[in-house]
Structure formats: C-alpha cells, structure tokens
Design a protein around this motif. Structure first.
Motif, PDB file in Angstrom:
ATOM      1  N   PRO A  37       2.867   2.102  -0.260  1.00  0.00           N
ATOM      2  CA  PRO A  37       4.127   2.753  -0.644  1.00  0.00           C
ATOM      3  C   PRO A  37       5.196   1.729  -1.033  1.00  0.00           C
ATOM      4  N   TRP A  64       4.546   6.631  -3.670  1.00  0.00           N
ATOM      5  CA  TRP A  64       3.402   6.552  -2.760  1.00  0.00           C
ATOM      6  C   TRP A  64       2.232   5.789  -3.378  1.00  0.00           C
ATOM      7  N   GLU A  67      -1.311   7.757  -2.882  1.00  0.00           N
ATOM      8  CA  GLU A  67      -1.723   8.386  -1.619  1.00  0.00           C
ATOM      9  C   GLU A  67      -0.496   8.707  -0.776  1.00  0.00           C
ATOM     10  N   GLN A  68      -0.145   9.987  -0.709  1.00  0.00           N
ATOM     11  CA  GLN A  68       1.028  10.378   0.065  1.00  0.00           C
ATOM     12  C   GLN A  68       0.774  10.184   1.553  1.00  0.00           C
ATOM     13  N   GLY A  69       1.805   9.686   2.242  1.00  0.00           N
ATOM     14  CA  GLY A  69       1.684   9.434   3.676  1.00  0.00           C
ATOM     15  C   GLY A  69       2.803  10.093   4.453  1.00  0.00           C
ATOM     16  N   THR A  70       3.295   9.421   5.467  1.00  0.00           N
ATOM     17  CA  THR A  70       4.335   9.970   6.333  1.00  0.00           C
ATOM     18  C   THR A  70       5.458   8.957   6.525  1.00  0.00           C
ATOM     19  N   ASN A 108       1.068   4.900   4.633  1.00  0.00           N
ATOM     20  CA  ASN A 108      -0.198   5.574   4.343  1.00  0.00           C
ATOM     21  C   ASN A 108      -1.344   4.671   4.792  1.00  0.00           C
ATOM     22  N   SER A 109      -2.571   5.019   4.461  1.00  0.00           N
ATOM     23  CA  SER A 109      -3.719   4.265   4.969  1.00  0.00           C
ATOM     24  C   SER A 109      -3.815   2.860   4.378  1.00  0.00           C
ATOM     25  N   TRP A 112       2.413  -0.019   4.343  1.00  0.00           N
ATOM     26  CA  TRP A 112       3.718   0.619   4.465  1.00  0.00           C
ATOM     27  C   TRP A 112       4.786  -0.167   3.710  1.00  0.00           C
TER      28      TRP A 112
END
Length: 226
Positions: A37, A64, A67-70, A108-109, A112
């Motif tokens: 990200p 992102w 890949e969208q994360g948190t 994300n995986s 960050w």
C-alpha cells in the motif's frame, strides 16, 4: 589516439549510465508489483478538536496496489478508534488535551504504508464554581467564580462580582496555568489547575491560586464546565 580514447571513455560512461537507469526502473517496477500500500493520506494533516466533543475524520485516500487490506493505529490513544475497513478516525470525550500525534497504517499481505495526522484537542469552555482562602484545603467556602477559556489562549473571568481578563497556557497534558487581573485591582493572579474529565465525568478544573510572581498560594479554586 587521444581522440579515440576519449570517445571510448564517453561511450562506456553512457552504457554504464543506461544500465544503471534500467536497473532503477526494474527495481521500481518490482516494488509496484509487490502490491505494498502507498499514497495513504487524509484530507487534513492537522485537525483542531473542540474540547470535550466527539468527531471523526473523512475517509482517507490510499493506493492498495492491487490488494485491498485494512487500516490500524500504530499506537493506542485514549478516546481514539479507527474503522479497520474505511480508515475513518473517530474520537470521543476522553481524547487527551493538546496535540495528539497519530500514525495510521494501511496493511495487506504484501506489507504496509503509513501516514501521520495531528488531532489538536484545545482546552476551552465556560466554567463556574468557587474558591477558599486555605491552600491546604480543597473545600470550597465561597461561590461566585466564573471563568471562560478561549481556544486562542485568552480568558475572561468574574470573581465575586468583579470582572477580569487574562490568559492561559497548557503546562503539560491536562495541567493549565492561568494568569488574570481583576478590574480595578492592579494585581495579577495566578491559577494553576488540573483539568479532570472523562466520558462519565463532566470536566472541571481544580488547583491553587495566588498573587502572580510571589510563589505563595492563597487558596484553592474549583470550577466546573457548564
């Protein structure tokens, strides 16, 4: 011969520069492909928060990279939460006074990215209460104390019917120092107080007062926010 040698050196230099530039491009492409990200930002880098109120930020922007994360907070701050899906920051009445430095992560995986935002909880409001003439006691014996604190550091007051003006500063955390002068007195007073508050406790300021510059306390004053 000298001309040939010079041309040879020039050509080799151009080749090295070209290879180096291509290598940089490959590394940059690999970083983008990694999906970490990036470009995490809120619309405001600093937000002024009115004391003892609730509020929230807008939704931040973030890339992102596939890949969208948190979202998450880098550290815990009392009264502050984050929506892990939207990234919206929300605060309640427990938010500490002063500048709160917040670090937000988008994760994300692949890794960050982070950004920083300041929530400036500036002390302010109308307070009423009373005082005594014993610095060793917290029992209020005389009413009629009215203090109004402004976010810009100025204040007005009325003590037992006499009006005055002054200023206040933040000493540390929830502690403030107030200097004021009552009309016609020609005397400057100092009031050092601790601001106590929580979601379940209505704010009040309590501490000692005395003539400024003497180092001698004359009594105790407590005023409650209205």
């Amino acid at each position: 011969m000298k001309t040939m040698k010079l041309l040879t050196v020039l050509v080799m230099s151009l080749m090295i520069f070209s290879c180096s530039k291509n290598d940089d491009t490959v590394v940059e492409d690999q970083q983008q492909e990694a999906g970490v990200p990036s470009d995490l930002n809120y619309s405001q880098a600093q937000i002024d928060v009115a004391f003892y109120t609730t509020g929230s930020t807008s939704i931040p922007s973030v890339n992102w990279n596939g890949e969208q994360g948190t979202f998450s907070l880098d550290s815990t701050i009392d009264g502050l939460t984050i929506n892990s899906q939207s990234g919206v920051l929300s605060w309640n009445k427990n938010l500490p006074l002063g500048e709160n430095y917040v670090t937000v992560k988008a994760l994300n995986s692949k890794g960050w990215g982070n950004t920083h935002i300041i929530l400036n909880n500036r002390f302010q409001g109308h307070f009423i209460g009373g005082y005594n003439n014993d610095p060793n006691s917290t029992v209020i014996t005389t009413g009629g104390a009215k203090l109004t604190f402004n976010a810009d550091g100025t204040m007005t007051c009325e003590i037992s019917g006499t009006v005055g003006i002054g200023s206040w500063i933040s000493i540390s955390g929830e502690y403030i120092s107030v200097t004021f002068q009552l009309s016609g007195s020609g005397v400057a007073y100092k009031y050092d107080a601790q601001v106590i508050y929580s979601e379940s406790i209505s704010p009040y300021a309590a501490g000692s007062y005395g003539i400024a510059g003497t180092g001698v306390w004359q009594g105790h004053m407590r005023v409650d926010k209205i």
